[in-house]
Scaffold this motif. Structure first.
Motif, PDB file in Angstrom:
ATOM      1  N   UNK A 178       0.848  -1.185   0.000  1.00 55.07           N
ATOM      2  CA  UNK A 178       0.000   0.000   0.000  1.00 55.07           C
ATOM      3  C   UNK A 178       0.884   1.235   0.000  1.00 55.07           C
ATOM      4  N   UNK A 179       0.507   2.195  -0.822  1.00 52.15           N
ATOM      5  CA  UNK A 179       1.270   3.440  -0.888  1.00 52.15           C
ATOM      6  C   UNK A 179       0.733   4.370   0.190  1.00 52.15           C
ATOM      7  N   UNK A 180       1.582   4.738   1.149  1.00 51.02           N
ATOM      8  CA  UNK A 180       1.110   5.628   2.206  1.00 51.02           C
ATOM      9  C   UNK A 180       0.829   7.019   1.651  1.00 51.02           C
ATOM     10  N   UNK A 181      -0.131   7.695   2.244  1.00 54.01           N
ATOM     11  CA  UNK A 181      -0.440   9.061   1.792  1.00 54.01           C
ATOM     12  C   UNK A 181       0.476  10.082   2.438  1.00 54.01           C
ATOM     13  N   UNK A 182       1.259   9.648   3.445  1.00 54.59           N
ATOM     14  CA  UNK A 182       2.197  10.553   4.106  1.00 54.59           C
ATOM     15  C   UNK A 182       3.292   9.746   4.786  1.00 54.59           C
ATOM     16  N   UNK A 183       4.429  10.388   4.973  1.00 50.07           N
ATOM     17  CA  UNK A 183       5.527   9.815   5.750  1.00 50.07           C
ATOM     18  C   UNK A 183       6.058  10.912   6.665  1.00 50.07           C
ATOM     19  N   UNK A 184       6.776  10.516   7.687  1.00 52.43           N
ATOM     20  CA  UNK A 184       7.338  11.512   8.604  1.00 52.43           C
ATOM     21  C   UNK A 184       8.476  12.263   7.918  1.00 52.43           C
ATOM     22  N   UNK A 185       8.793  13.405   8.465  1.00 53.71           N
ATOM     23  CA  UNK A 185       9.913  14.201   7.953  1.00 53.71           C
ATOM     24  C   UNK A 185      11.196  13.376   7.995  1.00 53.71           C
ATOM     25  N   UNK A 186      11.392  12.656   9.076  1.00 54.31           N
ATOM     26  CA  UNK A 186      12.575  11.802   9.224  1.00 54.31           C
ATOM     27  C   UNK A 186      12.628  10.758   8.116  1.00 54.31           C
ATOM     28  N   UNK A 193       5.319   6.725  -5.940  1.00 55.12           N
ATOM     29  CA  UNK A 193       4.735   5.672  -5.097  1.00 55.12           C
ATOM     30  C   UNK A 193       5.832   4.836  -4.448  1.00 55.12           C
ATOM     31  N   UNK A 194       6.812   4.408  -5.248  1.00 51.94           N
ATOM     32  CA  UNK A 194       7.897   3.584  -4.729  1.00 51.94           C
ATOM     33  C   UNK A 194       8.695   4.343  -3.665  1.00 51.94           C
ATOM     34  N   UNK A 195       8.886   5.631  -3.871  1.00 53.63           N
ATOM     35  CA  UNK A 195       9.593   6.459  -2.898  1.00 53.63           C
ATOM     36  C   UNK A 195       8.854   6.423  -1.557  1.00 53.63           C
ATOM     37  N   UNK A 213       9.007   2.976   0.145  1.00 56.05           N
ATOM     38  CA  UNK A 213      10.332   2.741   0.746  1.00 56.05           C
ATOM     39  C   UNK A 213      10.535   3.625   1.974  1.00 56.05           C
ATOM     40  N   UNK A 214      10.139   4.892   1.888  1.00 53.04           N
ATOM     41  CA  UNK A 214      10.303   5.800   3.029  1.00 53.04           C
ATOM     42  C   UNK A 214       9.506   5.315   4.236  1.00 53.04           C
ATOM     43  N   UNK A 215       8.322   4.806   4.001  1.00 52.74           N
ATOM     44  CA  UNK A 215       7.484   4.331   5.109  1.00 52.74           C
ATOM     45  C   UNK A 215       8.133   3.162   5.843  1.00 52.74           C
ATOM     46  N   UNK A 216       9.014   2.443   5.167  1.00 49.84           N
ATOM     47  CA  UNK A 216       9.704   1.312   5.786  1.00 49.84           C
ATOM     48  C   UNK A 216      10.913   1.702   6.609  1.00 49.84           C
ATOM     49  N   UNK A 217      11.234   2.973   6.628  1.00 44.89           N
ATOM     50  CA  UNK A 217      12.415   3.424   7.384  1.00 44.89           C
ATOM     51  C   UNK A 217      12.076   3.773   8.818  1.00 44.89           C
TER      52      UNK A 217
END
Length: 169
Positions: A94-102, A160-162, A165-169
């Motif tokens: 699932x592609x998150x609609x947001x990720x943290x700044x970090x 989307x891929x970005x 991947x960011x959500x997994x950090x």
């Protein structure tokens, strides 16, 4: 004892017995598919009479100490008694609609884009610079995000891929 009849059904509702008094029975096991790459779990549909006549989606594994019928269904499925088991099909993340700044900045760093993006940000209006510097989250649909990814030449699938991947950090 576990029995099978045309009226029987299986469920996770009552682990060893239906309503606590009768052995869990099941019938019409169908729609089998491996639930993971390791082939340690199977999803299937089965009818459990004490629930009703409609098939219930259930996951089964080789051993469940609280529900022995689960292991029985797994073993019989692996032995081919209910037909072929469909291969495991991984689902798209699932592609998150947001990720943290970090997460956002670490993903940029990991892709070698942090300096490029921060250089682009420095050339933007002050409002964009403030938003980038002080945002707690970065929203995929935000106009600033779209402009930044457009400037990098990203296609929608790359964005989307970005975010995945960011959500997994």
């Amino acid at each position: 004892m576990i029995t099978e009849s045309a009226e029987d059904d299986i469920s996770n509702i009552a682990p060893e017995t239906n309503a606590g008094s009768e052995p869990v029975t099941y019938a019409d096991v169908s729609d089998l598919a491996w639930a993971n790459e390791q082939r340690s779990a199977i999803t299937c549909r089965a009818v459990f009479p004490f629930i009703g006549d409609a098939p219930v989606l259930v996951g089964v594994v080789a051993h469940d100490p609280h529900a022995p019928y689960i292991g029985e269904i797994f073993a019989r499925a692996v032995a081919g008694e209910f037909g072929e088991i469909a291969p495991f099909v991984p689902t798209a993340p699932l592609v998150p609609d947001r990720v943290s700044s970090r997460q956002f900045r670490l993903q940029l760093l990991g892709m070698g884009l942090l300096d490029t993006v921060e250089g682009w940000i420095d050339a933007q209006p002050l409002a964009t610079q403030i938003a980038y510097q002080s945002s707690a989250t970065f929203e995929r649909g935000d106009a600033m995000m779209q402009a930044g990814f457009d400037a990098l030449g990203f296609e929608p699938a790359q964005v989307d891929a970005f975010f995945v991947a960011a959500a997994g950090l």
